[in-house]
Motif scaffolding. Structure first.
Motif, PDB file in Angstrom:
ATOM      1  N   LEU A  53       0.838  -1.193   0.000  1.00 44.04           N
ATOM      2  CA  LEU A  53       0.000   0.000   0.000  1.00 44.04           C
ATOM      3  C   LEU A  53       0.880   1.252   0.000  1.00 44.04           C
ATOM      4  N   PHE A  54       0.428   2.261  -0.739  1.00 42.96           N
ATOM      5  CA  PHE A  54       1.168   3.510  -0.863  1.00 42.96           C
ATOM      6  C   PHE A  54       0.204   4.684  -0.706  1.00 42.96           C
ATOM      7  N   VAL A  55       0.706   5.768  -0.136  1.00 39.88           N
ATOM      8  CA  VAL A  55      -0.034   7.024  -0.078  1.00 39.88           C
ATOM      9  C   VAL A  55       0.873   8.124  -0.613  1.00 39.88           C
ATOM     10  N   PHE A  56       0.405   8.821  -1.647  1.00 39.74           N
ATOM     11  CA  PHE A  56       1.149   9.932  -2.227  1.00 39.74           C
ATOM     12  C   PHE A  56       0.318  11.203  -2.087  1.00 39.74           C
ATOM     13  N   GLY A  57       0.973  12.298  -1.765  1.00 37.37           N
ATOM     14  CA  GLY A  57       0.272  13.568  -1.639  1.00 37.37           C
ATOM     15  C   GLY A  57       1.052  14.686  -2.306  1.00 37.37           C
ATOM     16  N   ASN A  58       0.337  15.764  -2.659  1.00 33.69           N
ATOM     17  CA  ASN A  58       1.033  16.911  -3.250  1.00 33.69           C
ATOM     18  C   ASN A  58       1.569  17.823  -2.153  1.00 33.69           C
ATOM     19  N   ALA A  59       2.255  18.883  -2.565  1.00 30.47           N
ATOM     20  CA  ALA A  59       3.008  19.714  -1.620  1.00 30.47           C
ATOM     21  C   ALA A  59       2.128  20.370  -0.567  1.00 30.47           C
ATOM     22  N   ASP A  60       0.930  20.809  -0.944  1.00 33.89           N
ATOM     23  CA  ASP A  60       0.082  21.492   0.036  1.00 33.89           C
ATOM     24  C   ASP A  60      -0.946  20.563   0.690  1.00 33.89           C
ATOM     25  N   ALA A  61      -0.789  19.274   0.478  1.00 33.66           N
ATOM     26  CA  ALA A  61      -1.645  18.255   1.105  1.00 33.66           C
ATOM     27  C   ALA A  61      -3.109  18.380   0.721  1.00 33.66           C
ATOM     28  N   SER A  62      -3.390  18.980  -0.416  1.00 36.23           N
ATOM     29  CA  SER A  62      -4.777  19.135  -0.852  1.00 36.23           C
ATOM     30  C   SER A  62      -5.271  17.947  -1.676  1.00 36.23           C
ATOM     31  N   GLN A  63      -4.343  17.110  -2.143  1.00 43.62           N
ATOM     32  CA  GLN A  63      -4.697  15.956  -2.950  1.00 43.62           C
ATOM     33  C   GLN A  63      -3.875  14.752  -2.512  1.00 43.62           C
ATOM     34  N   ALA A  64      -4.426  13.573  -2.750  1.00 46.15           N
ATOM     35  CA  ALA A  64      -3.681  12.354  -2.452  1.00 46.15           C
ATOM     36  C   ALA A  64      -4.077  11.260  -3.432  1.00 46.15           C
ATOM     37  N   ARG A  65      -3.189  10.324  -3.591  1.00 45.76           N
ATOM     38  CA  ARG A  65      -3.477   9.098  -4.334  1.00 45.76           C
ATOM     39  C   ARG A  65      -3.158   7.918  -3.430  1.00 45.76           C
ATOM     40  N   LEU A  66      -4.114   7.032  -3.290  1.00 48.43           N
ATOM     41  CA  LEU A  66      -3.924   5.792  -2.556  1.00 48.43           C
ATOM     42  C   LEU A  66      -3.726   4.683  -3.586  1.00 48.43           C
ATOM     43  N   ILE A  67      -2.639   3.949  -3.472  1.00 48.26           N
ATOM     44  CA  ILE A  67      -2.318   2.930  -4.468  1.00 48.26           C
ATOM     45  C   ILE A  67      -2.021   1.602  -3.778  1.00 48.26           C
ATOM     46  N   ALA A  68      -2.606   0.551  -4.312  1.00 48.54           N
ATOM     47  CA  ALA A  68      -2.302  -0.808  -3.876  1.00 48.54           C
ATOM     48  C   ALA A  68      -1.671  -1.559  -5.045  1.00 48.54           C
ATOM     49  N   ARG A  69      -0.579  -2.245  -4.759  1.00 44.06           N
ATOM     50  CA  ARG A  69       0.071  -3.064  -5.784  1.00 44.06           C
ATOM     51  C   ARG A  69       0.102  -4.507  -5.284  1.00 44.06           C
ATOM     52  N   LEU A  70      -0.425  -5.406  -6.081  1.00 42.74           N
ATOM     53  CA  LEU A  70      -0.534  -6.805  -5.686  1.00 42.74           C
ATOM     54  C   LEU A  70      -0.494  -7.695  -6.917  1.00 42.74           C
ATOM     55  N   ASP A  71      -0.431  -8.979  -6.672  1.00 45.57           N
ATOM     56  CA  ASP A  71      -0.520  -9.974  -7.738  1.00 45.57           C
ATOM     57  C   ASP A  71      -1.974 -10.412  -7.846  1.00 45.57           C
ATOM     58  N   ASN A  72      -2.569 -10.232  -9.006  1.00 45.44           N
ATOM     59  CA  ASN A  72      -3.980 -10.593  -9.169  1.00 45.44           C
ATOM     60  C   ASN A  72      -4.236 -12.083  -8.958  1.00 45.44           C
TER      61      ASN A  72
END
Length: 308
Positions: free
Chosen positions: A262-281
Motif C-alpha cells: 500500500l502507498f499514499v502519495f500527496g502533493n506539496a500542500d496536502a490538498s490531494q492524495a493518491r492511494l495505491i495498492a500493488r498486488l498480484d492478481n
C-alpha cells in the motif's frame, strides 16, 4: 491427520495455482477427480460432502449449485467466485479487514475479488478511522495482468501481441463494485474503471482523493500513518516504500507473490492524495488469498505455503 481439501474447478487458473501452493503440504490431502469424474454430478457431490474443506473455483451459478449439493454442516467452504461476496451468512475472506477470528470460525468464506482487495484494503481502515467520509463518490482506476480474465482472455493476449491496453466494464457495472461498496460501508457505489495490460500477472489499484473538498478528510501523512498502524505486524499487507524518482513500475516479468503493498502519495500542500495498492492478481488477489483463508480456517499459520 491431514485435513481433506477438494478444489471444485481445479482445472482453471485460480484452481491450478491453489493446488500448486498446497502440493507437498502434509497438513492437507487433496481429493482429486479425473477428467471424466469431475464432470459427473454424483462424483462431484461425493467429493463435496467427503471433504473437510471445499474451495470453489467456478462461475457464479455453478458455485451456487455446488453449495446446494453440500448436504451436511461438516464441510467448510471457500468460494472464489463472486456469488457470495455480499451474501448473508458468508464471511468476507479479507481477514486483515474482516478479522482473523471471523474467518477462523466461519463455515462459509467468500474469497474477495482481486480489484476489491486493493480498494478495500486502502479505503475501509481510513473510513473506520474517520479520516475519509463514507458518503463520498470515490473513483478508482485499476490495471491488471491478463491472467485474471481466464483462459479466453489469456489466449487473446498471447495470440494478439498488438493489444497494448484493454478497457472494459464501460457500462459501469463491474461485478466487484457491490463488495467494494458493502465492505467499506459506502453510501455511494464507487466509480470503478478497470483495464487490462499485456502483462501476465500483477495489478495496481489507484484511488484519487481531492482532500481539500472532502469534509473531515485527513492529510496524506495522516492517511499513511493510519494505514501503517492498521496493518502493523501483518506479514501480508505491508506499506510500500515511497519511490525516490516519483515513479511506480509494474513489470511484465513479475513472477508474482502473495503480498499486497500500500502507498499514499500527496502533493506539496496536502490538498490531494493518491492511494495505491500493488498486488498480484493471482496471489493476494485470488489463489494466495484462498490459501491464506484455508490456513486460518484450519488453525494453521496464515502464511504457510504462501509466496512472500
Amino acid at each position: 491427520m491431514a485435513q481433506t481439501v477438494f478444489i471444485d474447478g481445479a482445472a482453471g487458473t485460480t484452481g491450478l495455482e491453489i493446488a500448486e501452493r498446497l502440493a507437498g503440504r502434509a497438513e492437507f490431502s487433496l481429493i482429486v477427480l479425473d477428467e471424466v469424474r469431475r464432470k459427473d454430478a454424483d462424483a462431484r457431490r461425493e467429493a463435496l460432502n467427503d471433504a473437510d474443506f471445499v474451495i470453489l473455483c467456478l462461475p457464479d451459478d455453478a458455485a451456487r449449485e455446488a453449495v446446494v449439493m453440500i448436504e451436511g454442516d461438516r464441510t467448510r467452504v471457500i468460494d472464489a467466485s463472486t456469488a457470495h461476496r455480499t451474501a448473508a451468512g458468508w464471511v468476507y475472506g479479507l481477514p486483515e479487514v474482516t478479522g482473523h477470528d471471523a474467518v477462523a470460525n466461519a463455515a462459509r468464506v467468500s474469497n474477495p475479488g482481486c480489484y476489491s482487495t486493493g480498494f478495500i484494503a486502502l479505503i475501509a481502515p481510513l473510513i473506520r478511522a474517520g479520516l475519509l467520509p463514507a458518503d463520498w463518490p470515490y473513483a478508482c482506476n485499476a490495471v491488471s495482468g491478463y491472467s485474471g480474465g481466464g483462459k479466453a482472455l489469456i489466449e487473446r493476449f498471447e495470440q494478439d501481441r498488438d493489444i497494448a491496453w484493454r478497457g472494459y466494464a464501460l457500462g459501469l457495472g463491474h461485478k466487484h463494485v457491490p463488495e467494494m461498496q458493502a465492505h467499506c460501508d459506502l453510501s455511494v457505489a464507487p466509480l470503478f474503471s478497470p483495464s487490462v495490460i499485456p502483462a501476465h500477472r500483477g495489478m495496481v489499484v489507484d484511488v484519487q482523493l481531492p482532500l481539500s473538498v472532502m469534509a473531515g478528510a485527513g492529510s496524506p501523512d495522516a492517511l499513511r500513518g493510519a494505514l501503517a498502524d492498521f496493518y502493523a505486524g501483518s506479514p501480508i499487507v505491508v506499506m510500500g516504500e515511497t519511490p525516490s524518482d516519483g515513479e511506480m513500475l509494474l513489470r511484465g516479468s513479475n513472477a508474482g507473490d502473495d503480498r499486497i503493498e500500500l502507498f499514499v502519495f500527496g502533493n506539496a500542500d496536502a490538498s490531494q492524495a493518491r492511494l495505491i495498492a500493488r498486488l498480484d492478481n493471482l496471489g493476494k488477489g485470488a489463489s494466495g488469498a484462498c490459501v491464506q483463508n484455508l490456513n486460518i480456517m484450519a488453525g494453521l499459520p496464515e502464511t504457510a505455503g504462501l509466496r512472500l
